[in-house]
Design a protein around this motif. Structure first.
Motif, PDB file in Angstrom:
ATOM      1  N   GLN A  73     -13.821 -17.812  46.305  1.00  0.00           N
ATOM      2  CA  GLN A  73     -15.072 -17.753  46.834  1.00  0.00           C
ATOM      3  C   GLN A  73     -15.571 -16.435  47.023  1.00  0.00           C
ATOM      4  N   GLY A  74     -14.808 -15.645  47.555  1.00  0.00           N
ATOM      5  CA  GLY A  74     -15.106 -14.175  47.806  1.00  0.00           C
ATOM      6  C   GLY A  74     -15.430 -13.556  46.829  1.00  0.00           C
ATOM      7  N   PHE A  75     -14.547 -13.736  45.659  1.00  0.00           N
ATOM      8  CA  PHE A  75     -14.769 -13.178  44.346  1.00  0.00           C
ATOM      9  C   PHE A  75     -16.152 -13.473  43.778  1.00  0.00           C
ATOM     10  N   CYS A  76     -16.348 -14.859  44.034  1.00  0.00           N
ATOM     11  CA  CYS A  76     -17.867 -15.154  43.258  1.00  0.00           C
ATOM     12  C   CYS A  76     -19.054 -14.691  44.126  1.00  0.00           C
ATOM     13  N   ARG A  77     -18.760 -14.786  45.525  1.00  0.00           N
ATOM     14  CA  ARG A  77     -19.901 -14.272  46.418  1.00  0.00           C
ATOM     15  C   ARG A  77     -20.303 -12.887  46.322  1.00  0.00           C
ATOM     16  N   ARG A  78     -19.024 -12.206  45.997  1.00  0.00           N
ATOM     17  CA  ARG A  78     -19.274 -10.585  45.889  1.00  0.00           C
ATOM     18  C   ARG A  78     -19.948 -10.068  44.551  1.00  0.00           C
ATOM     19  N   ILE A  79     -19.699 -10.689  43.574  1.00  0.00           N
ATOM     20  CA  ILE A  79     -20.075 -10.571  42.249  1.00  0.00           C
ATOM     21  C   ILE A  79     -21.693 -10.945  42.248  1.00  0.00           C
ATOM     22  N   ALA A  80     -22.080 -12.183  42.737  1.00  0.00           N
ATOM     23  CA  ALA A  80     -23.431 -12.747  43.033  1.00  0.00           C
ATOM     24  C   ALA A  80     -24.296 -11.581  43.929  1.00  0.00           C
ATOM     25  N   GLU A  81     -23.480 -11.283  44.953  1.00  0.00           N
ATOM     26  CA  GLU A  81     -24.460 -10.265  45.720  1.00  0.00           C
ATOM     27  C   GLU A  81     -24.965  -9.115  44.912  1.00  0.00           C
ATOM     28  N   LYS A  82     -23.781  -8.354  44.374  1.00  0.00           N
ATOM     29  CA  LYS A  82     -24.046  -7.277  43.611  1.00  0.00           C
ATOM     30  C   LYS A  82     -24.772  -7.604  42.406  1.00  0.00           C
ATOM     31  N   MET A  83     -24.969  -8.646  41.352  1.00  0.00           N
ATOM     32  CA  MET A  83     -25.520  -8.994  40.560  1.00  0.00           C
ATOM     33  C   MET A  83     -27.345  -9.148  40.983  1.00  0.00           C
ATOM     34  N   SER A  84     -27.451  -9.621  42.170  1.00  0.00           N
ATOM     35  CA  SER A  84     -28.666  -9.946  42.777  1.00  0.00           C
ATOM     36  C   SER A  84     -29.352  -8.705  43.165  1.00  0.00           C
ATOM     37  N   LYS A  85     -28.381  -7.693  43.771  1.00  0.00           N
ATOM     38  CA  LYS A  85     -28.921  -6.587  44.181  1.00  0.00           C
ATOM     39  C   LYS A  85     -29.314  -5.487  42.933  1.00  0.00           C
ATOM     40  N   ASP A  86     -28.573  -5.545  41.720  1.00  0.00           N
ATOM     41  CA  ASP A  86     -28.828  -5.031  40.706  1.00  0.00           C
ATOM     42  C   ASP A  86     -30.136  -5.426  39.848  1.00  0.00           C
ATOM     43  N   GLY A  87     -30.480  -6.651  40.250  1.00  0.00           N
ATOM     44  CA  GLY A  87     -31.590  -7.349  39.530  1.00  0.00           C
ATOM     45  C   GLY A  87     -31.182  -8.170  38.242  1.00  0.00           C
ATOM     46  N   LYS A  88     -29.916  -8.495  38.082  1.00  0.00           N
ATOM     47  CA  LYS A  88     -29.334  -9.162  37.047  1.00  0.00           C
ATOM     48  C   LYS A  88     -28.969 -10.672  37.303  1.00  0.00           C
ATOM     49  N   ALA A  89     -29.412 -11.055  38.344  1.00  0.00           N
ATOM     50  CA  ALA A  89     -29.030 -12.860  38.533  1.00  0.00           C
ATOM     51  C   ALA A  89     -30.128 -13.063  39.825  1.00  0.00           C
ATOM     52  N   THR A  90     -30.717 -14.024  39.741  1.00  0.00           N
ATOM     53  CA  THR A  90     -31.619 -14.976  40.803  1.00  0.00           C
ATOM     54  C   THR A  90     -31.254 -16.034  40.925  1.00  0.00           C
ATOM     55  N   LYS A  91     -31.083 -16.348  42.155  1.00  0.00           N
ATOM     56  CA  LYS A  91     -30.434 -17.861  42.338  1.00  0.00           C
ATOM     57  C   LYS A  91     -31.648 -18.657  42.454  1.00  0.00           C
ATOM     58  N   PRO A  92     -31.258 -19.851  41.401  1.00  0.00           N
ATOM     59  CA  PRO A  92     -32.378 -20.987  41.353  1.00  0.00           C
ATOM     60  C   PRO A  92     -32.436 -21.637  42.637  1.00  0.00           C
ATOM     61  N   THR A  93     -33.627 -22.001  42.768  1.00  0.00           N
ATOM     62  CA  THR A  93     -34.186 -23.054  43.643  1.00  0.00           C
ATOM     63  C   THR A  93     -33.368 -24.257  43.492  1.00  0.00           C
ATOM     64  N   ALA A  94     -33.330 -25.316  44.766  1.00  0.00           N
ATOM     65  CA  ALA A  94     -32.904 -26.501  44.335  1.00  0.00           C
ATOM     66  C   ALA A  94     -33.602 -27.206  43.296  1.00  0.00           C
ATOM     67  N   LYS A  95     -34.894 -27.373  43.190  1.00  0.00           N
ATOM     68  CA  LYS A  95     -35.571 -27.956  42.227  1.00  0.00           C
ATOM     69  C   LYS A  95     -35.317 -27.378  40.688  1.00  0.00           C
ATOM     70  N   GLN A  96     -35.182 -26.333  40.632  1.00  0.00           N
ATOM     71  CA  GLN A  96     -34.755 -25.679  39.352  1.00  0.00           C
ATOM     72  C   GLN A  96     -33.303 -26.148  39.020  1.00  0.00           C
ATOM     73  N   GLU A  97     -32.361 -26.026  39.838  1.00  0.00           N
ATOM     74  CA  GLU A  97     -30.963 -26.993  39.731  1.00  0.00           C
ATOM     75  C   GLU A  97     -31.311 -28.070  39.266  1.00  0.00           C
ATOM     76  N   ASN A  98     -32.075 -28.820  39.751  1.00  0.00           N
ATOM     77  CA  ASN A  98     -32.128 -30.420  39.435  1.00  0.00           C
ATOM     78  C   ASN A  98     -32.672 -30.603  38.037  1.00  0.00           C
ATOM     79  N   ASN A  99     -33.664 -29.702  37.764  1.00  0.00           N
ATOM     80  CA  ASN A  99     -34.136 -29.758  36.304  1.00  0.00           C
ATOM     81  C   ASN A  99     -33.203 -29.405  35.297  1.00  0.00           C
ATOM     82  N   ASP A 100     -32.425 -28.306  35.668  1.00  0.00           N
ATOM     83  CA  ASP A 100     -31.177 -27.686  34.874  1.00  0.00           C
ATOM     84  C   ASP A 100     -30.288 -28.937  34.378  1.00  0.00           C
ATOM     85  N   ARG A 101     -29.978 -29.772  35.469  1.00  0.00           N
ATOM     86  CA  ARG A 101     -28.838 -30.939  35.203  1.00  0.00           C
ATOM     87  C   ARG A 101     -29.691 -32.181  34.824  1.00  0.00           C
ATOM     88  N   GLY A 102     -30.941 -32.109  34.601  1.00  0.00           N
ATOM     89  CA  GLY A 102     -31.596 -33.277  33.979  1.00  0.00           C
ATOM     90  C   GLY A 102     -31.763 -34.484  34.995  1.00  0.00           C
TER      91      GLY A 102
END
Length: 232
Positions: free
Chosen positions: A203-232
């Motif tokens: 959990q800490g591993f993934c959280r740390r990477i996600a936070e750094k990627m968000s800060k660097d503009g390399k990842a944007t967390k999807p909204t709940a609606k987007q997640e639902n659309n992605d999963r069909g």
């Protein structure tokens, strides 16, 4: 011969009660841009949790406990490596830290005239034959990049901290020792604490990477609606 339905239902109910729903797993890997890999990581994580809870429920001991730990180590090491491999080579490929592990200086022999060779001999007095090379950058086979180098690159980029670096390197080292002859040579004890470390630090591993990627503009967390659309 399969278990009776009543037993299978009881086992599944017990395991699923303690392993979380689909959202629990998707929350870990939302920053992975490859949808297929993201799904595979979620499945691998769920597999690790399912097997652990199943064998924990059986209160296994001795050789079966060793098997439980080995399965956990294998699965979590695969998750750690897959995440680092993708994030480094896809999202941070142009950084110096990643270029240092994905390229090397290759020597390419070039032909020069006899006059140039003679000048080299006259000026530098070499003791052997004169051969001239040009240095050029060449790609390292991705399959040959060792895990420790990936982890070090991730640390240098600020994707993970020192404590996480030490844990995942240890987990991967244990994974490489899951071979009877290697185990005998290295005399490694597969303790349940190692498997727990692999789980608790994910959990800490993934959280740390996600936070750094968000800060660097390399990842944007999807909204709940987007997640639902992605999963069909």
């Amino acid at each position: 011969m399969p278990f009776p339905e009543s037993i299978k239902t009881a086992i599944n109910d017990y395991v699923e009660k303690h392993t979380g729903n689909s959202k629990f797993y998707s929350e870990y890997f939302w920053f992975i841009s490859d949808a297929d890999l993201r799904t595979r990581l979620e499945e691998e994580f769920k597999s690790a949790r399912y097997v652990y809870k199943l064998l924990e429920g059986l209160n296994v001991q001795d050789w079966l406990l060793t098997a439980e730990v080995r399965i956990q180590i294998l699965l979590y090491a695969s998750i750690y490596e897959a995440v680092l491999h993708h994030v480094l080579l896809q999202d941070y490929a142009n950084t110096d830290a990643v270029k240092n592990i994905t390229t090397y200086e290759a020597r390419k022999r070039i032909n020069v005239s006899g006059a140039i060779k003679q000048k080299i001999v006259d000026n530098y007095l070499p003791s052997g034959d004169v051969v001239v090379y040009q240095i050029e950058s060449a790609a390292v086979d991705e399959r040959k990049i060792v895990f420790e180098d990936k982890a070090k690159a991730a640390f240098d980029l600020g994707l993970i901290d020192q404590s996480i670096y030490e844990v995942i390197v240890k987990i991967y080292s244990l994974r490489n020792a899951i071979h009877l002859h290697a185990e005998l040579r290295r005399n490694i004890a597969y303790e349940i604490n190692s498997a727990r470390d692999a789980y608790w630090h994910l959990q800490g591993f993934c959280r740390r990477i996600a936070e750094k990627m968000s800060k660097d503009g390399k990842a944007t967390k999807p909204t709940a609606k987007q997640e639902n659309n992605d999963r069909g």
